[in-house]
Design a protein around this motif. Sequence first.
Motif, PDB file in Angstrom:
ATOM      1  N   VAL A 363       0.858  -1.195   0.000  1.00 12.35           N
ATOM      2  CA  VAL A 363       0.000   0.000   0.000  1.00 12.35           C
ATOM      3  C   VAL A 363       0.892   1.242   0.000  1.00 12.35           C
ATOM      4  O   VAL A 363       1.543   1.547   1.017  1.00 12.35           O
ATOM      5  CB  VAL A 363      -0.947   0.016   1.224  1.00 12.35           C
ATOM      6  N   PRO A 364       0.968   1.972  -1.120  1.00 13.39           N
ATOM      7  CA  PRO A 364       1.792   3.188  -1.156  1.00 13.39           C
ATOM      8  C   PRO A 364       1.229   4.286  -0.260  1.00 13.39           C
ATOM      9  O   PRO A 364       0.065   4.246   0.152  1.00 13.39           O
ATOM     10  CB  PRO A 364       1.726   3.598  -2.633  1.00 13.39           C
ATOM     11  N   PRO A 365       2.036   5.291   0.032  1.00 11.67           N
ATOM     12  CA  PRO A 365       1.539   6.428   0.822  1.00 11.67           C
ATOM     13  C   PRO A 365       0.334   7.082   0.134  1.00 11.67           C
ATOM     14  O   PRO A 365       0.300   7.218  -1.096  1.00 11.67           O
ATOM     15  CB  PRO A 365       2.737   7.381   0.869  1.00 11.67           C
ATOM     16  N   SER A 368      -5.151   3.356  -0.165  1.00 15.09           N
ATOM     17  CA  SER A 368      -5.934   2.530   0.756  1.00 15.09           C
ATOM     18  C   SER A 368      -6.035   1.106   0.232  1.00 15.09           C
ATOM     19  O   SER A 368      -5.916   0.855  -0.977  1.00 15.09           O
ATOM     20  CB  SER A 368      -7.341   3.107   0.952  1.00 15.09           C
ATOM     21  N   LEU A 369      -6.273   0.199   1.158  1.00 14.87           N
ATOM     22  CA  LEU A 369      -6.521  -1.213   0.847  1.00 14.87           C
ATOM     23  C   LEU A 369      -7.965  -1.546   1.220  1.00 14.87           C
ATOM     24  O   LEU A 369      -8.435  -1.145   2.294  1.00 14.87           O
ATOM     25  CB  LEU A 369      -5.561  -2.097   1.654  1.00 14.87           C
ATOM     26  N   ILE A 370      -8.659  -2.256   0.336  1.00 18.64           N
ATOM     27  CA  ILE A 370      -9.991  -2.742   0.663  1.00 18.64           C
ATOM     28  C   ILE A 370     -10.106  -4.183   0.186  1.00 18.64           C
ATOM     29  O   ILE A 370      -9.590  -4.532  -0.883  1.00 18.64           O
ATOM     30  CB  ILE A 370     -11.096  -1.861   0.039  1.00 18.64           C
ATOM     31  N   LEU A 386      -5.135  -8.792   8.901  1.00 17.92           N
ATOM     32  CA  LEU A 386      -3.979  -8.146   8.289  1.00 17.92           C
ATOM     33  C   LEU A 386      -2.788  -8.258   9.241  1.00 17.92           C
ATOM     34  O   LEU A 386      -2.895  -7.932  10.427  1.00 17.92           O
ATOM     35  CB  LEU A 386      -4.306  -6.675   8.009  1.00 17.92           C
ATOM     36  N   TYR A 387      -1.643  -8.748   8.700  1.00 16.29           N
ATOM     37  CA  TYR A 387      -0.441  -8.925   9.505  1.00 16.29           C
ATOM     38  C   TYR A 387       0.720  -8.174   8.864  1.00 16.29           C
ATOM     39  O   TYR A 387       0.761  -7.977   7.649  1.00 16.29           O
ATOM     40  CB  TYR A 387      -0.072 -10.405   9.611  1.00 16.29           C
ATOM     41  N   ALA A 388       1.691  -7.817   9.715  1.00 17.19           N
ATOM     42  CA  ALA A 388       2.857  -7.084   9.213  1.00 17.19           C
ATOM     43  C   ALA A 388       3.709  -7.966   8.317  1.00 17.19           C
ATOM     44  O   ALA A 388       4.208  -7.521   7.274  1.00 17.19           O
ATOM     45  CB  ALA A 388       3.682  -6.547  10.382  1.00 17.19           C
ATOM     46  N   ASP A 389       3.900  -9.240   8.687  1.00 10.52           N
ATOM     47  CA  ASP A 389       4.624 -10.197   7.852  1.00 10.52           C
ATOM     48  C   ASP A 389       4.313 -11.593   8.361  1.00 10.52           C
ATOM     49  O   ASP A 389       3.560 -11.778   9.319  1.00 10.52           O
ATOM     50  CB  ASP A 389       6.131  -9.913   7.842  1.00 10.52           C
ATOM     51  N   HIS A 410      -8.209  -0.410   5.026  1.00  2.00           N
ATOM     52  CA  HIS A 410      -7.080   0.217   5.719  1.00  2.00           C
ATOM     53  C   HIS A 410      -6.511   1.319   4.839  1.00  2.00           C
ATOM     54  O   HIS A 410      -6.306   1.125   3.635  1.00  2.00           O
ATOM     55  CB  HIS A 410      -5.988  -0.810   6.028  1.00  2.00           C
ATOM     56  N   ALA A 411      -6.252   2.485   5.443  1.00  2.00           N
ATOM     57  CA  ALA A 411      -5.664   3.617   4.723  1.00  2.00           C
ATOM     58  C   ALA A 411      -4.234   3.841   5.200  1.00  2.00           C
ATOM     59  O   ALA A 411      -3.966   3.860   6.418  1.00  2.00           O
ATOM     60  CB  ALA A 411      -6.492   4.870   4.945  1.00  2.00           C
TER      61      ALA A 411
END
Length: 563
Positions: A363-365, A368-370, A386-389, A410-411
């Motif tokens: 997700v670039p600056p 948003s992700l949907i 959603l996980y960091a890795d 998520h934005a």
Amino acid sequence: MRDQPGLRWLVLAAGLHLHCTSTVESTAPADGGPDRADAAPDVAPDAAPDTAPDASLDAPTPGNTCADARPIGDRWVVPVDADGEALRCELGGTERAYAWSSITVPGRAVLVLRSWDATRGPDQVSLFADCRATTCLPTVQAESEGLIVRRYFNDSTTPRLVRIAARRGAIVLPTIEHTAPNLRCADATIIERAGTYVDDGPFPASDPAPACPEVLNETPGPVRWYRVEMPYLQGNTLRVTAPLGVNMWLVTACGAASCAAAPYQQIYNETLRVLRWPVARGATAPLYLAVGRRPELLLSTAPVPFTVGMDFGIGGRLCNDAIRVNGTLDLSDFETRSGAERIPVCNDTLARTVRARWFDVFVPPGHSLIAHTLEVSSTVRTVWQLYADCDDRRCGIAAPPTPFVTTLEHANTTTELQSFKLALGNLAPAYVDVLRVRVRVFRPSPNGTCATARRLAPNELVLREDLTTGREGPPPCAAGLPRRSLWYVTTVPPGHELAPLLVNRSEPEVRVDLPDTCPAGACTATFANRTAVPIEVTYAVSQEARLGFFATYDLVARTVPLP
């Protein structure tokens, strides 16, 4: 013209009916193969009706009693005046309308009797173990090309003499199949290519499939066995589809006490059942497929077709093999049960776990992700997490299980690129697992609010507008559930009417509203300017937010003169 065996049988039966009245051909070896159909006699089309039958077809007439049964030949025309007594397997009781023959069926072979009777009634042919038998031998019957086809399997390793009672006027064409039917796993029919196969059982005897409560909470009945040896299956997914009244089991060894381990899965819907199995690269275990009718259909003898195919690849079974999302990912008939690991459901008071399929998202600056999932059954309960890795399994952003549609959003409000592992699971208790999935990374549109509406000139056309990029908020018409909206403003000249036109909507339930107050008020579909000055009109295109899967559309700021 290509020869059709079924048609040859029918022509042979019809030819004999014209050519013979009460004869049996000379006895042939009992283990004759199915190529006997090729021995059909040639009948001259202009032969006189009273022409005598060919001497080669003459043979002693079979007896009127079981004890006087004569060996059957390649073809048997039962006398029209036969009056021997025999049991009626289908209708029950006895009737004096039969003649008797016999045949020796080799061990582990199938006797096939094709018969034709002008009456087309039941009980044309019946089979008995001996002359003292009070019940008929178990057989499988079907109809093909106008002939009744009855099959008997000698499950013993030694030959068996079988008595045959055939009704008066019938024509009986016997053959022996030396390949045992696939009633046992060891006798499984080999499937080497994709296509449609037919289960013509059930034969009475059966090597049962194992009970597999995780997959199918039903006691297996008679099944037919198949061994799948399709090329290029490794690294891809085996797919088997069958009608709703059919059960399917998959095992990796004959005699296995349970079904193949997860990620085996089966899908249900209103018309069919689907079995999918991801085959690992380098896999060496065989795959045995058992196909059988559901308990309520066990008495049926109708053939059951099922289709075997292959889906290429099956990504996302593991976090480290996540499916890459490049902008937009749209998937249909997606399932989660082939996930290779279980993960805890975030913030779940019941401490449940689900099998997960994984997605790799960047997700670039300012983007948003949907993520949406949809299943038409109200029993589905999908969860997004959603996980960091892959190594950090702390619960972060999650969308709890909801009926029908689950949406996670998520934005990225930071100045850096964000990388996530997105997991999808399903808590549906009945494994309803035919999902529509959409994952998108997008930049929000500036006209997501009434205050920032996009200006369109009268009759201007805008293409591929996307409600995903809009903003969720109160409904423009001040009633109902929250909606996702994009806003527009058009200056309406005096004496004109604004009637915005939506075309090419990719999803249902999308509408255009003209509220009298921004951002919500009483709505109309059009606005008429009956004044002498131009008037700015703000309007919204929106879709109910809870349904997700937001539409794209084209919009015309249609402006027409008032009448």
